[in-house]
Scaffold this motif. Structure first.
Motif, mmCIF file in Angstrom:
data_model
loop_
_atom_site.group_PDB
_atom_site.id
_atom_site.type_symbol
_atom_site.label_atom_id
_atom_site.label_comp_id
_atom_site.label_asym_id
_atom_site.label_seq_id
_atom_site.Cartn_x
_atom_site.Cartn_y
_atom_site.Cartn_z
ATOM 1 N N VAL A 185 0.863 -1.184 0.000
ATOM 2 C CA VAL A 185 0.000 0.000 0.000
ATOM 3 C C VAL A 185 0.901 1.236 0.000
ATOM 4 C CG1 VAL A 185 -1.933 1.160 1.103
ATOM 5 C CG2 VAL A 185 -1.657 -1.317 1.383
ATOM 6 N N ASP A 186 0.960 1.923 -1.152
ATOM 7 C CA ASP A 186 1.827 3.096 -1.305
ATOM 8 C C ASP A 186 1.253 3.977 -2.400
ATOM 9 O OD1 ASP A 186 4.149 4.850 -1.986
ATOM 10 O OD2 ASP A 186 5.184 3.545 -0.548
ATOM 11 N N ALA A 192 -3.163 2.033 -3.885
ATOM 12 C CA ALA A 192 -2.599 3.372 -3.743
ATOM 13 C C ALA A 192 -3.054 4.063 -2.458
ATOM 14 C CB ALA A 192 -2.973 4.236 -4.952
ATOM 15 N N ASP A 193 -4.105 3.551 -1.815
ATOM 16 C CA ASP A 193 -4.580 4.181 -0.584
ATOM 17 C C ASP A 193 -5.277 3.143 0.289
ATOM 18 O OD1 ASP A 193 -7.234 3.844 -1.613
ATOM 19 O OD2 ASP A 193 -6.992 5.711 -2.745
ATOM 20 N N ALA A 194 -5.639 3.566 1.505
ATOM 21 C CA ALA A 194 -6.234 2.638 2.469
ATOM 22 C C ALA A 194 -7.592 2.128 2.008
ATOM 23 C CB ALA A 194 -6.367 3.324 3.833
ATOM 24 N N GLU A 195 -8.341 2.966 1.317
ATOM 25 C CA GLU A 195 -9.678 2.561 0.872
ATOM 26 C C GLU A 195 -9.609 1.390 -0.096
ATOM 27 O OE1 GLU A 195 -13.646 4.475 -1.339
ATOM 28 O OE2 GLU A 195 -11.871 5.725 -0.951
ATOM 29 N N HIS A 196 -8.732 1.492 -1.113
ATOM 30 C CA HIS A 196 -8.606 0.402 -2.084
ATOM 31 C C HIS A 196 -7.961 -0.839 -1.438
ATOM 32 C CE1 HIS A 196 -9.205 3.788 -4.902
ATOM 33 N NE2 HIS A 196 -9.763 2.856 -5.675
ATOM 34 N N ALA A 197 -7.061 -0.609 -0.499
ATOM 35 C CA ALA A 197 -6.436 -1.733 0.198
ATOM 36 C C ALA A 197 -7.472 -2.502 1.022
ATOM 37 C CB ALA A 197 -5.314 -1.229 1.093
ATOM 38 N N ALA A 198 -8.371 -1.776 1.689
ATOM 39 C CA ALA A 198 -9.417 -2.415 2.488
ATOM 40 C C ALA A 198 -10.339 -3.256 1.608
ATOM 41 C CB ALA A 198 -10.219 -1.363 3.252
ATOM 42 N N ASP A 219 -0.932 -12.253 4.382
ATOM 43 C CA ASP A 219 -0.128 -12.548 5.564
ATOM 44 C C ASP A 219 0.685 -11.344 6.004
ATOM 45 O OD1 ASP A 219 -0.665 -15.485 5.747
ATOM 46 O OD2 ASP A 219 0.232 -15.449 3.745
ATOM 47 N N LEU A 220 0.982 -10.418 5.067
ATOM 48 C CA LEU A 220 1.847 -9.290 5.375
ATOM 49 C C LEU A 220 1.403 -8.050 4.606
ATOM 50 C CD1 LEU A 220 4.619 -8.151 6.512
ATOM 51 C CD2 LEU A 220 5.604 -8.895 4.333
ATOM 52 N N LEU A 221 1.464 -6.894 5.266
ATOM 53 C CA LEU A 221 1.221 -5.618 4.612
ATOM 54 C C LEU A 221 2.511 -4.806 4.624
ATOM 55 C CD1 LEU A 221 -2.174 -4.381 6.128
ATOM 56 C CD2 LEU A 221 -1.797 -5.910 4.208
ATOM 57 N N ILE A 222 2.862 -4.211 3.470
ATOM 58 C CA ILE A 222 3.929 -3.214 3.405
ATOM 59 C C ILE A 222 3.210 -1.891 3.205
ATOM 60 C CG2 ILE A 222 5.993 -2.426 2.201
ATOM 61 C CD1 ILE A 222 6.471 -5.302 1.325
ATOM 62 N N LEU A 223 3.203 -1.074 4.239
ATOM 63 C CA LEU A 223 2.296 0.065 4.310
ATOM 64 C C LEU A 223 3.063 1.382 4.441
ATOM 65 C CD1 LEU A 223 -0.631 1.114 4.673
ATOM 66 C CD2 LEU A 223 -0.433 0.552 7.112
ATOM 67 N N ASP A 224 2.825 2.290 3.488
ATOM 68 C CA ASP A 224 3.413 3.631 3.566
ATOM 69 C C ASP A 224 2.621 4.454 4.585
ATOM 70 O OD1 ASP A 224 5.006 5.792 2.998
ATOM 71 O OD2 ASP A 224 3.824 6.427 1.266
#
Length: 502
Positions: free
Chosen positions: A54-55, A79-85, A94-99
């Motif tokens: 997520v970046d 690109a953002d938290a909304e689309h990631a959710a 299993d893993l998030l790489i989060l900006d």
């Protein structure tokens, strides 16, 4: 100049990237491993794991996607938290790489929300601008690692590696603790050479290789968990966890949380989020013993998980995919329970894809010597005493005993004999004449009535202490309570019918 050097490093150490990826990496200022250290693909192989990036920087997303695609089972980006959710609502990661610096909701804000809703995976936070306050907030939010941009390729790969290794160790630790707790209570395999046990072995070898759900039926103490472990060991999931649960031992209020987990604040006393047994059994086998004791509402939820392969932790709005083979067991006839309205018919048919009936010990009395030697070898080491000699007279006497507690009762008898230094006259230390007399009196009785009389005698011998009686019989106290309740209901029904006839 720094910008160009970063791109050159990527070309030098990540030569397997596509040209577009090299350009993306250079644009994102991501140098590869420094000091001439080449990043080897074999060292970072996570095909069983999934990653979400997520970046808001497209170059960063493209670079991480291409770097991890060859190393992970699945990589997605947003690109953002909304689309990631939205992605997390459909897929398990299993893993998030989060900006941290995202448009709209920041990475740290979203991380706090994820933890509150029960997400238990690892999260690596990345940012180009950080201070001590940001780092502390990230750790409080449950971040597994914190990396500053620009970072080297080996930095992010080593961080991911540590996260996956930590998660794997946590699962192994949980499963090993449960296995160690069960070692003292169960035999380690199928013992005996009777036709019944040989047929059971053959079925286990055949069914073990299949992914299908298995239902084990048999009286208490016949070794249902032993057979379940054997099925797991014969399956392609043998290297993954085997997690047992006795459904009768967990209260109806806690069973859902025990299986599915819960989030912080889901109910009174839930001071922190907790993973359920489905999580710890991921990729392996979940053994549900005494499944007939599951409350009807819980049966509905379990059926949904089996059909959809997804679960929702208590108090969470997020569904989590599950990959678990279910082996269920019951000492009651589930078909009868279905007709009585105590067990869901659709769940019964979902569980009974393959049904195995385990023989009681009295039906394979020729296995008693093998079982006794097996238990004596096991307990001799634990108790520090020598095994006892098995005479023909002892074996004949024990073979004539009905063993209502089955193999578990025999195991308790062997342990008691080693402690005493001799084999008691009978499993319950009564006189031989009393046993023979009781056996003669019970020849005309049904098996259910023989079982009832034996349980009542053992309970009376314990001065009404049902906990001690359950221990001697090798069953749970809840099972004993249920039997007494059933007998009381039968007596009340018979009395009412007699009154109507009068």
């Amino acid at each position: 100049m720094r910008h160009a050097e970063g791109g050159a490093d990527v070309m030098r150490h990540e030569t397997e990237l596509e040209p577009a990826a090299i350009a993306d990496a250079a644009a994102a200022r991501l140098p590869a491993a420094a000091g001439g250290c080449t990043v080897e693909l074999a060292e970072y192989n996570w095909q069983a794991h999934s990653v979400l990036v997520v970046d808001d920087e497209e170059g960063m997303r493209n670079f991480l996607e291409r770097t991890l695609a060859r190393r992970s089972g699945m990589v997605q980006s947003a690109a953002d938290a909304e689309h990631a959710a939205a992605l997390m609502a459909r897929l398990h990661f299993d893993l998030l790489i989060l900006d941290i610096a995202l448009p709209g909701k920041s990475g740290i804000e979203w991380l706090h929300e994820l933890r509150e809703h029960g997400y238990s995976g690892d999260v690596i936070l990345v940012t180009a601008f950080a201070d001590m306050e940001t780092a502390i907030d990230a750790l409080r939010g449950g971040a597994s690692d914190f990396i500053l941009k620009p970072f080297r390729v080996d930095q992010i790969l080593n961080s991911i590696k540590r996260c996956f290794e930590r998660a794997g160790l946590a699962r192994e630790n949980f499963v090993l603790r449960r296995e160690l707790a069960g070692l003292a209570a169960d035999p380690t395999g199928l013992v005996g050479h009777s036709p019944a046990i040989e047929q059971l072995r053959a079925m286990v070898r055949r069914i073990g290789q299949m992914p299908s759900t298995v239902l084990l039926l048999g009286e208490s103490g016949t070794g249902k968990e032993v057979v379940a472990r054997a099925l797991h060991q014969m399956s392609p999931r043998a290297q993954r966890p085997f997690v047992p649960l006795n459904c009768a031992a967990i209260s109806s209020e806690l069973i859902e949380s025990e299986l599915f987990g819960h989030v912080k604040g889901a109910f009174t006393g839930a001071s922190e989020s907790r993973n359920g047994l489905f999580y710890y059994a991921h990729g392996g086998t979940l053994f549900l013993d005494e499944i007939s004791e599951l409350p009807l509402p819980m049966q509905t939820r379990l059926l949904r998980v089996l059909e959809e392969r997804k679960l929702r932790p208590v108090g969470s709005e997020r569904e989590v995919p599950v990959d678990v083979r279910i082996i269920a067991a019951s000492n009651r006839d589930l078909a009868t329970e279905v007709r009585a309205g105590r067990f869901r018919e659709d769940l019964y048919y979902r569980l009974a894809v393959v049904e195995l009936a385990l023989p009681p010990l009295r039906a394979r009395a020729e296995d008693i010597p093998d079982l006794m030697r097996h238990f004596m070898q096991q307990f001799s080491t634990q108790l520090g005493v020598a095994p006892l000699s098995l005479s023909h007279e002892v074996v004949s006497r024990l073979a004539a005993y009905p063993w209502p507690g089955n193999v578990r009762e025999l195991r308790n008898y062997v342990e008691r004999s080693l402690i005493l230094g001799c084999f008691p006259p009978e499993p319950q230390s009564a006189g031989r004449a009393q046993l023979v007399s009781a056996a003669e009196d019970e020849l005309g009785l049904s098996l259910a009535e023989v079982e009832r009389r034996h349980i009542e005698r053992v309970t009376a011998d314990c001065d009404g202490n049902k906990t001690e009686a359950a221990r001697r019989l090798g069953v749970s106290r809840k099972t004993l309570e249920r039997k007494f309740a059933d007998w009381a209901a039968e007596a009340e029904f018979a009395a009412r019918r007699a009154e109507r006839r009068a």
